[in-house]
Design a protein around this motif. Structure first.
Motif, mmCIF file in Angstrom:
data_model
loop_
_atom_site.group_PDB
_atom_site.id
_atom_site.type_symbol
_atom_site.label_atom_id
_atom_site.label_comp_id
_atom_site.label_asym_id
_atom_site.label_seq_id
_atom_site.Cartn_x
_atom_site.Cartn_y
_atom_site.Cartn_z
ATOM 1 N N GLY A 250 0.808 -1.215 0.000
ATOM 2 C CA GLY A 250 0.000 0.000 0.000
ATOM 3 C C GLY A 250 0.837 1.259 0.000
ATOM 4 N N VAL A 251 1.933 1.277 0.768
ATOM 5 C CA VAL A 251 2.804 2.452 0.817
ATOM 6 C C VAL A 251 3.390 2.731 -0.566
ATOM 7 C CG1 VAL A 251 4.941 3.409 1.758
ATOM 8 C CG2 VAL A 251 3.351 2.211 3.269
ATOM 9 N N LEU A 255 2.587 6.000 -3.071
ATOM 10 C CA LEU A 255 3.689 6.816 -3.564
ATOM 11 C C LEU A 255 3.617 6.962 -5.087
ATOM 12 C CD1 LEU A 255 6.205 8.408 -2.935
ATOM 13 C CD2 LEU A 255 7.517 6.273 -2.899
ATOM 14 N N ILE A 256 3.307 5.866 -5.788
ATOM 15 C CA ILE A 256 3.141 5.929 -7.252
ATOM 16 C C ILE A 256 2.021 6.896 -7.605
ATOM 17 C CG2 ILE A 256 2.388 4.615 -9.286
ATOM 18 C CD1 ILE A 256 3.880 2.201 -8.140
ATOM 19 N N ASN A 336 0.509 11.639 6.657
ATOM 20 C CA ASN A 336 1.489 12.720 6.530
ATOM 21 C C ASN A 336 2.835 12.202 6.043
ATOM 22 O OD1 ASN A 336 -0.284 14.736 7.418
ATOM 23 N ND2 ASN A 336 0.160 14.292 9.557
ATOM 24 N N VAL A 337 3.229 11.025 6.505
ATOM 25 C CA VAL A 337 4.506 10.442 6.092
ATOM 26 C C VAL A 337 4.501 10.157 4.591
ATOM 27 C CG1 VAL A 337 5.980 8.393 6.265
ATOM 28 C CG2 VAL A 337 5.093 9.479 8.340
ATOM 29 N N GLN A 338 3.401 9.588 4.090
ATOM 30 C CA GLN A 338 3.306 9.261 2.659
ATOM 31 C C GLN A 338 3.440 10.527 1.809
ATOM 32 O OE1 GLN A 338 0.427 5.305 2.860
ATOM 33 N NE2 GLN A 338 -0.482 7.305 2.813
ATOM 34 N N GLN A 344 9.359 15.176 -0.814
ATOM 35 C CA GLN A 344 10.812 15.200 -0.702
ATOM 36 C C GLN A 344 11.470 14.685 -1.977
ATOM 37 O OE1 GLN A 344 12.442 16.569 1.911
ATOM 38 N NE2 GLN A 344 14.317 16.328 0.717
ATOM 39 N N ILE A 345 10.892 13.652 -2.571
ATOM 40 C CA ILE A 345 11.444 13.100 -3.816
ATOM 41 C C ILE A 345 11.355 14.129 -4.937
ATOM 42 C CG2 ILE A 345 10.988 11.394 -5.643
ATOM 43 C CD1 ILE A 345 10.260 9.457 -3.300
ATOM 44 N N VAL A 346 10.206 14.800 -5.025
ATOM 45 C CA VAL A 346 10.037 15.848 -6.038
ATOM 46 C C VAL A 346 11.080 16.949 -5.840
ATOM 47 C CG1 VAL A 346 8.497 17.677 -6.837
ATOM 48 C CG2 VAL A 346 7.592 15.391 -6.431
#
Length: 751
Positions: A250-251, A255-256, A336-338, A344-346
């Protein structure tokens, strides 16, 4: 990266009716977009504003003062009056925003965007913060509209409509010229048009050097140079608790979804990366196969109320870890973490993020973490519902979604997934069970009530209205709504193409499939490949079709639907041995008797009538709710029985097939032609065949169909065959032009 916080007036503008115009007159829509740009750029500069960017047909700008923003909005409205069809909605908010790399973020942007979306055509709506700044301006009047709770804004916002009675010095020279040009065009004075065109050209050249040559061009000179491709590999499970695998999956899926739809960032679909779950391949090898620049890998664990997530962003060429972080949190922090991981990746990839994209990433679908956990559990089952195995039972998904809704009765996404799962489970019976259809519609309505901007609701309604409620017009309206809400989402594009394909509008369907494939990815990616292949089958481009079928089956090798489409092409091409192998593979996966009708057809085509009879007999002994949808196949069973000399039984089954075709089929002409050919009524058979609109690659199959044995030598039959082939050849030639131009899907797009 330079970043600063400032108090600013943010203005959002949007063209009224632009999406509908794009659907009816694409060239006119582009002309309107160009005129809108020509009007706004000099006006924003004139009123000391900063043009930040375009968002589709919208424009985002910032101003140092509210007065400048409001006068600019009024000037824009005033100038648009002289342009036929150009009417705007404008929203303005004053608040603290973050400026970073020529872009702007924050609640101020979000509120201005929401105000613009609510505004009536031709008006400017502002927040209370803007209104309080203007109360003493004699040139401006205001009217309180309402107090509104805006999405992703914690406090209600008071909304006002403003009217500017007098705009001081509102027209710079080039806008005066533009306005004069519009008026002159209406009077038809050619001489004036030429003069004003020269003035406008000079203004545009000046604008180019002023706005583009120094600022914009270096950043956008070559879009492909800045585009980055990325893959999120399946997250590994930390520890040995297999029950928690749903959480790791699920995580990664969330993210995708978060990273999808961001301009200049191409994210590979879940189905594309699934095969790398337990791979021993190097990052460089995976990147080469997936054609990506970056890879995200991670692992996750949920134990009671604690979660642990480890994420790494990797440059596969150097194997450098650009960014990595470990999160040890309580499950209540998961949402919030997701979002934080995606943002952060962006940031690390230095990819520009539009305000609406940032809002989507930060969107909270439910504040109830128990409901979110149940939702993730349901999704783990729904992803694999088509495998028809005990461990992937769709009922598990349905039960988890219901429990999620019990925990949060406003959880729109859970209502949507429950509606989808129920449709998948009950699809065979839905035609005859009004109560189930009503239940699904009620679930979608609730989902829309709690989140009117969830595109998947309108995609589902589009499919539901077409395939089950037989309402093509409503179906396309819903899908257009879904596309307007999320233009980068391939799902509604795929659904639209599927409906057009089903309506035998093959070229239109391929155009939508081409757009969807360019968007990538999504849960429906492999289905998109199958439907693209099927469209190519319909126009006889079998080699192209096979490429798309095989790619989809590479992603989901045991998908029974996909095997069915591939088998269909094999059988119409006359590859009967291969057809039999594909059918047997399907039956070994399914492990029930639902594929016996296809097995019967395979043996009929191979001339093994005893095996064909046995397969058909077993199939039509199954409960009616299973065999109902394939009642027309009784005509093939009748042919088998005739070959075995069982004429009385053959006539019984052919008549049952005929009755079903006349009552249930939308386009029964081909099938009824087979029936009357079987019954020896040649003229009636030819009459029905003449009414048939070629579909499903039938221009190839019609000569091979064993049920046309009685009329194959008739001159009229041969003439019809030639007509069918000619019709398809016209479509194929048109398609080849589009394929060469890149508008239609090509194998290169899916490598």
């Amino acid at each position: 990266m330079s970043q600063s916080r400032q108090l600013a007036a943010i203005m959002f503008t949007d063209i009224v009716g632009y999406t509908a115009l794009m659907g009816s007159d694409e060239q006119k829509a582009f002309d309107l977009l160009r005129k809108n740009r020509e009007i706004q750029k000099p006006l924003i500069k004139h009123y000391n504003g900063t043009w930040i960017k375009e968002l589709g047909d919208g424009v985002l700008a910032s101003f140092h003062t509210v007065t400048d923003a409001v006068f600019c909005a009024a000037a824009i409205h005033q100038t648009c009056i002289d342009v036929d069809g150009l009417q705007l909605r404008i929203g303005i908010h004053l608040g603290e925003v973050i400026f970073e790399n020529n872009d702007v973020f924050g609640d101020g942007v979000n509120i201005a965007s929401r105000l613009q979306a609510m505004a009536s055509p031709g008006s400017t709506w502002v927040s209370e913060a803007v209104y309080k700044t203007l109360v003493n301006k004699k040139e401006i009047t205001s009217e309180f509209i309402k107090e509104e709770t805006l999405k992703n804004v914690s406090e209600p916002v008071k909304v006002y409509e403003i009217t500017v009675k007098e705009i001081p010095g509102y027209l710079p020279d080039n806008i005066k010229a533009y306005q004069q040009q519009s008026r002159t065009e209406k009077t038809g004075s050619k001489k004036s048009v030429y003069i004003i065109a020269i003035i406008l050209l000079a203004a545009l050249i000046a604008s180019y050097f002023l706005f583009f040559n120094n600022k914009t061009r270096p950043a956008t000179a070559n879009k492909e140079d800045t585009e980055k491709a990325i893959a999120v590999l399946p997250f590994k499970l930390i520890g040995n608790d297999e029950e928690g695998r749903y959480f790791a999956e699920g995580v990664a899926d969330v993210l995708i979804n978060h990273l999808h739809g961001i301009e200049n960032l191409k994210i590979r679909s879940r189905t594309s990366v699934e095969k790398y779950a337990d791979t021993k391949k190097t990052m460089a090898e995976i990147a080469e196969e997936l054609k990506v620049d970056y890879i995200i890998e991670g692992s996750a664990q949920k134990y009671k109320d604690d979660i642990r997530i480890i994420v790494q962003l990797i440059n596969p060429k150097t194997d450098d870890h650009i960014w990595q972080k470990e999160y040890n949190k309580k499950f209540e922090d998961i949402l919030n973490v997701q979002s934080e991981i995606a943002l952060q990746i962006v940031k690390e990839l230095n990819v520009a993020l539009a305000p609406e994209q940032k809002q989507r990433i930060e969107k909270i679908y439910t504040k109830n973490t128990e409901a979110w956990d149940l939702y993730l559990r349901g999704m783990a089952y729904q992803r694999n519902w088509w495998k028809f195995s005990e461990e992937n039972d769709i009922n598990f998904a349905i039960n988890f979604f219901r429990q999620a809704i019990d925990k949060d009765t406003t959880f729109a996404l859970a209502y949507n997934r429950l509606a989808n799962a129920t449709r998948n489970k009950e699809f065979v019976d839905l035609e005859n069970k009004k109560a189930i259809k009503d239940s699904i519609l009620l679930l979608i309505e609730k989902s829309i009530r709690f989140d009117p901007e969830l595109p998947d609701n309108y995609s589902l309604l589009g499919s539901f209205n077409y395939f089950l409620l037989k309402d093509s017009k409503k179906a396309m309206e819903y899908l257009e709504k879904a596309i307007s809400l999320d233009p980068d989402n391939p799902l509604p594009l795929t659904e639209t193409g599927t409906i057009l394909q089903n309506q035998n509008k093959i070229l239109e369907a391929l155009s939508y499939f081409g757009k969807a494939i360019k968007k990538e990815p999504g849960e429906s990616y492999s289905w998109l490949l199958i439907m693209t292949g099927f469209s190519y089958t319909c126009i006889g481009e079998f080699e192209l079709a096979e490429t798309f079928y095989k790619k989809a089956l590479e992603l989901e090798p045991d998908n029974l639907q996909y095997l069915g489409f591939f088998a269909h092409q094999q059988h119409i091409q006359g590859k009967y041995e291969e057809y039999l192998k594909t059918i047997n593979k399907s039956m070994s996966i399914r492990k029930d008797n639902r594929g016996l009708n296809d097995l019967g057809k395979a043996y009929l085509l191979l001339g093994d009538y005893k095996k064909a009879e046995n397969a058909y007999h077993q199939f039509y002994s199954l409960p009616k709710e299973i065999t109902f949808w394939l009642s027309h196949e009784k005509s093939a069973y009748a042919q088998v029985l005739r070959k075995l000399g069982k004429e009385k039984e053959a006539i019984k089954y052919i008549n049952e097939a005929k009755d079903w075709m006349e009552k249930e089929m939308r386009n029964p002409y081909y099938d009824l032609a087979k029936v009357y050919s079987f019954l020896g009524e040649k003229q009636k058979a030819l009459e029905y065949l003449g009414k048939w609109k070629v579909d499903w690659g039938g221009h190839v199959w019609v000569e091979k169909d064993p049920l046309f044995e009685n009329i194959k030598n008739e001159p009229e039959f041969q003439q019809l065959v030639q007509r069918f082939k000619s019709e398809i050849e016209v479509l194929r030639n048109e398609a080849r032009v589009k394929i060469a131009s890149g508008e239609f899907p090509t194998p290169e797009m899916i490598k």
